[in-house]
Write a protein that holds these residues in place. Structure first.
Motif, short mmCIF file in Angstrom:
data_model
loop_
_atom_site.label_atom_id
_atom_site.label_comp_id
_atom_site.label_asym_id
_atom_site.label_seq_id
_atom_site.Cartn_x
_atom_site.Cartn_y
_atom_site.Cartn_z
N LEU A 1 2.28 4.91 13.62
CA LEU A 1 1.64 5.80 12.62
C LEU A 1 2.60 5.81 11.81
CD1 LEU A 1 -0.69 8.44 12.34
CD2 LEU A 1 1.79 9.84 12.09
N LEU A 2 1.51 5.21 10.87
CA LEU A 2 2.51 5.05 8.93
C LEU A 2 1.76 6.34 8.10
CD1 LEU A 2 2.43 2.25 10.27
CD2 LEU A 2 1.73 0.98 8.72
N THR A 3 2.44 6.76 7.42
CA THR A 3 1.79 7.76 6.03
C THR A 3 2.20 7.67 4.94
OG1 THR A 3 2.43 9.37 7.97
CG2 THR A 3 2.76 10.24 5.93
N THR B 1 15.41 3.41 16.87
CA THR B 1 14.88 4.50 18.50
C THR B 1 13.88 4.09 18.68
OG1 THR B 1 17.23 4.93 16.54
CG2 THR B 1 16.23 6.57 18.68
N TYR B 2 13.20 4.19 18.69
CA TYR B 2 11.93 4.65 18.66
C TYR B 2 11.45 2.72 20.11
CZ TYR B 2 9.39 7.45 15.93
OH TYR B 2 9.91 9.28 15.24
N GLU B 3 11.74 2.20 19.89
CA GLU B 3 12.30 1.00 20.73
C GLU B 3 12.72 0.74 21.40
OE1 GLU B 3 10.25 -2.61 16.68
OE2 GLU B 3 11.58 -2.31 17.11
N GLN B 4 13.76 1.46 21.11
CA GLN B 4 15.05 1.34 22.37
C GLN B 4 14.63 1.94 23.75
OE1 GLN B 4 18.20 3.65 21.20
NE2 GLN B 4 19.90 2.74 23.15
N GLU B 5 13.81 3.55 23.06
CA GLU B 5 13.83 4.26 23.64
C GLU B 5 12.04 3.84 24.32
OE1 GLU B 5 11.99 8.04 22.34
OE2 GLU B 5 10.96 8.63 24.22
N ILE B 6 11.29 3.27 23.81
CA ILE B 6 10.31 2.65 24.53
C ILE B 6 9.87 1.76 25.78
CG2 ILE B 6 8.65 0.98 24.59
CD1 ILE B 6 7.27 2.57 21.89
N ASN B 7 11.93 0.70 25.62
CA ASN B 7 12.39 0.14 26.21
C ASN B 7 12.56 -0.14 27.53
OD1 ASN B 7 14.82 -2.37 26.88
ND2 ASN B 7 13.21 -3.13 26.85
N GLU B 8 13.13 1.37 27.41
CA GLU B 8 13.75 1.96 28.40
C GLU B 8 12.98 2.48 29.28
OE1 GLU B 8 16.45 5.89 28.00
OE2 GLU B 8 17.74 4.69 28.60
N THR C 1 0.64 -1.32 0.05
CA THR C 1 -0.37 0.44 -0.07
C THR C 1 0.56 1.27 0.08
OG1 THR C 1 -0.27 0.41 2.47
CG2 THR C 1 -1.91 -1.22 2.05
N PRO C 2 0.26 2.06 -0.18
CA PRO C 2 1.46 3.74 -0.05
C PRO C 2 1.45 4.04 1.13
CG PRO C 2 -0.68 3.67 -1.10
CD PRO C 2 -0.88 2.25 -0.75
N PHE C 3 0.94 2.84 2.25
CA PHE C 3 2.22 4.44 3.41
C PHE C 3 2.73 3.31 4.09
CE2 PHE C 3 -2.69 3.93 3.86
CZ PHE C 3 -3.17 5.33 4.08
N VAL C 4 3.75 3.53 3.45
CA VAL C 4 5.70 3.17 3.46
C VAL C 4 6.26 3.89 4.38
CG1 VAL C 4 5.38 2.99 1.11
CG2 VAL C 4 6.40 5.09 1.76
N GLN C 5 5.97 5.40 5.43
CA GLN C 5 6.35 5.84 5.96
C GLN C 5 6.19 5.51 7.35
OE1 GLN C 5 7.06 9.68 5.49
NE2 GLN C 5 8.48 9.41 4.13
N LEU C 6 7.35 4.79 8.00
CA LEU C 6 6.68 5.40 9.88
C LEU C 6 6.75 6.58 9.91
CD1 LEU C 6 5.73 3.36 12.14
CD2 LEU C 6 8.16 2.79 12.69
N THR C 7 5.94 7.31 10.52
CA THR C 7 6.33 8.30 11.13
C THR C 7 6.38 8.87 12.30
OG1 THR C 7 4.72 9.77 9.98
CG2 THR C 7 4.76 10.82 11.13
N HIS C 8 6.36 7.84 13.45
CA HIS C 8 6.21 7.75 14.69
C HIS C 8 6.11 5.69 15.36
CE1 HIS C 8 2.69 8.49 17.26
NE2 HIS C 8 2.23 9.18 16.42
N LEU C 9 6.75 5.92 16.70
CA LEU C 9 6.17 4.58 17.37
C LEU C 9 5.66 5.61 18.81
CD1 LEU C 9 5.60 1.51 18.02
CD2 LEU C 9 7.57 1.33 17.67
N SER C 10 4.45 4.48 19.65
CA SER C 10 4.18 5.03 20.71
C SER C 10 4.08 4.43 21.58
CB SER C 10 3.42 6.49 20.94
OG SER C 10 4.23 7.73 20.11
N ALA C 11 4.14 4.55 23.15
CA ALA C 11 3.52 3.22 23.75
C ALA C 11 2.54 4.92 24.69
CB ALA C 11 4.22 2.64 24.75
N VAL C 12 1.30 4.34 25.48
CA VAL C 12 -0.06 4.35 26.24
C VAL C 12 0.33 3.60 27.54
CG1 VAL C 12 -1.51 5.75 26.51
CG2 VAL C 12 -0.78 5.71 24.45
#
Lengths: 375, 179
Positions: free
Chosen positions: B69-71, B104-111, B45-56
């Motif tokens: 968030l895919l863009t 990097t996102y996964e490293q930060e969420i892990n921390e 699909t055209p959603f090729v970019q990972l704009t961010h990954l967050s945890a709540v």
């Protein structure tokens, strides 16, 4: 040379966190063979203040003094993103007055202009050119004069608020801003001469630090880095917000994708910003409220929801992912700054093969703003 | 966007969905579908970019939410893919093979949240915190005030102003910031 002797010749060098060639307080742990980098790792953490956590413990209105500190040269994008995301989740976005939207657009573009003037100066300053940074910082100060007049503060403005802005434009503001723009424009040919006509700058910038086009989608690159490879992507035109959709604006692009191209992009966008500010001043209504009537900020609750709002900072796409849970506080906010990717993954990829003397120039060309990496 | 969400419904199953704006939708899916769905979105699909990954942290539900968030940069729209995982297990599949910056996102969420992404290269390597000796600080049950009082106690006799009382004086009984 055997592999073992090659390893013995490797030198580990910490570049930063306190170094004039580093953008803000961050560090690069670099490994070198001779004067060529073989690899490098970005280290942050020197500016972490837990902004996202702090916002979870405060009422909505109390977050404005926090978010502006996420980026010193360009704090205003953060103010707007916080306001826009909360307005969207609360439904207040439908009540923001027309004039407030024009003032916000003006405010955001002034912010971009002041940031780009500073960064272009810092860019060439890191490459040993001393004159242009002094001129460009002076030119930025003219815009800070207007910020001070408008908001009472030169750097952290806290001017955008939910429902609009805190005060109207002062009498004669547009004329004084126009005089500043003319002053800036009059000096730009001199800036061009000492930067872009400089043989030293051209030798050190052309063909150095080239970012391949195939990395754009793979790494989610945005902003001047992408436009410097000829790709016309700009949040202001792709996802028009506030009054950008009513302005005559096309994304500026150039080619080359090297350090020179990224510096030239900033120069092009300085001219574009000046043009946009003039368009805004010409189209802005003189009458009308500058803020919606707000609910009691001490008891304001917002329905549960999630959104992502984006804006074009001078470095690229800045976005806020905000979650609310029906209470009087933000449940979760994630600040997505362009430097998060540009300053870590992209920089680490570009380092192997780079000459140590070019590392500063490479970093500043990516316009890394460390506080938005760590928040 | 509607067509893509329909295909996600058909092929992966959608637990819940929400259309926030014309250019922003969100779908909640089961954890086992994260990697297959994101792979499909990126490859087909055209959603090729990972704009961010967050945890709540949904402490009251005993769950974490991960939001990808895919863009679609050409179609100018974004899709949020959300998944709830057990707070106790706190483990999720890594997507770093799809997007390099996910490391990097996964490293930060892990921390910051203590969520583990097996196979992700920088798990357990400090990103922002060094020598941290408490529970991950972005978890809702991490008490910032207690931590501050324990590590940075207030000096005896130091005056401070209760912000609630101060803001109350400025805003007044009407509760308006402007007349």
């Amino acid at each position: 040379m055997t592999e073992q002797t090659a390893l013995e010749r490797r030198v580990q060098l910490w570049f930063g966190p306190q170094h004039p060639g580093i953008t803000g307080n961050m560090a690069v742990q670099a490994w070198l063979e001779g004067d060529t980098l073989t690899s490098g790792v970005t280290h942050v953490g020197y500016l972490h203040r837990g902004f996202e956590k702090l916002m979870e413990r405060r009422k909505f209105i109390q977050s404005f003094p926090i978010v502006c500190r996420i980026c010193v040269p360009e704090p205003d994008t953060n103010e707007w993103l916080l306001a826009a995301s909360i307005e969207e989740l609360s439904g207040l976005d439908k009540e923001v007055p027309e004039k407030a939207r024009w003032i916000r657009t003006l405010f955001l573009e002034m912010s971009r202009l002041s940031s780009m003037l500073m960064v272009l100066g810092g860019h060439v300053g890191a490459m040993g050119l001393g004159t242009a940074p002094n001129w460009l910082i002076t030119l930025r100060d003219y815009i800070l004069d207007r910020f001070e007049e408008l908001t009472g503060a030169r750097v952290y403005h806290m001017y955008v608020t939910y429902g609009g802005v805190r005060r109207d434009l002062p009498e004669g503001f547009a004329e004084r801003l126009e005089a500043n723009l003319q002053e800036i424009e009059s000096k730009l040919p001199l800036v061009d001469n000492v930067i872009f006509d400089s043989a030293v700058f051209r030798k050190r910038a052309i063909g150095v630090g080239v970012v391949p086009e195939e990395w754009v989608d793979e790494l989610g690159l945005t902003g001047p880095i992408v436009r410097a490879m000829g790709i016309a992507r700009d949040t202001r035109t792709d996802y028009p917000y506030e009054k950008y959709g009513e302005l005559d604006i096309e994304p500026m692009t150039t080619t080359g994708s090297d350090i020179f191209a990224r510096a030239w992009m900033r120069r092009l966008e300085i001219a574009q910003s000046i043009d946009l500010i003039r368009q805004i001043l010409a189209k802005m209504p003189t009458e009308g409220p500058y803020s919606a009537k707000l609910p009691n900020m001490l008891t304001w609750t917002i329905p549960a929801g999630e959104t992502y709002v984006r804006a074009e900072a001078s470095r690229g796409e800045m976005g806020y992912y905000v979650v609310t849970d029906g209470s009087d506080k933000i449940r979760r906010v994630h600040v997505r700054g362009p430097s998060y990717v540009h300053g870590v993954t992209l920089l680490e990829r570009l380092m192997p093969g780079t000459n140590i003397a070019d590392l500063s120039a490479l970093m500043v060309s990516l316009q890394v703003c460390p506080p938005e990496i760590e928040r | 966007m509607d067509e893509i969400i329909q295909r996600i419904r058909d092929n992966f199953g959608v637990l819940r969905e929400h259309r926030q704006r014309d250019d922003l939708a969100e779908v909640w899916i089961e954890p086992r579908h994260v990697l297959p769905l994101l792979t499909w979105l990126k490859e087909h699909t055209p959603f090729v970019q990972l704009t961010h990954l967050s945890a709540v942290d949904w402490l009251e539900d005993g769950e974490f939410q991960l939001t990808y968030l895919l863009t679609d940069p050409v179609g100018r729209r974004s899709l949020m893919v959300a998944v709830r995982i057990s707070r106790e297990e706190a483990t999720a599949e890594s997507v770093h093979t799809l997007w390099a910056h996910a490391v990097t996102y996964e490293q930060e969420i892990n921390e910051m949240f203590g969520i583990h992404f097996p196979g992700s290269p920088r798990q357990g390597v400090p990103f922002i915190l060094e020598g941290w000796d408490d529970i991950p600080p972005m978890r809702r049950d991490f008490d910032t005030v207690e931590y501050m009082n324990r590590h940075h106690p207030s000096r005896p006799g130091r005056e401070h102003t209760d912000p609630r009382r101060y803001i109350g004086q400025v805003v007044g009984e009407k509760g308006y910031l402007h007349d």
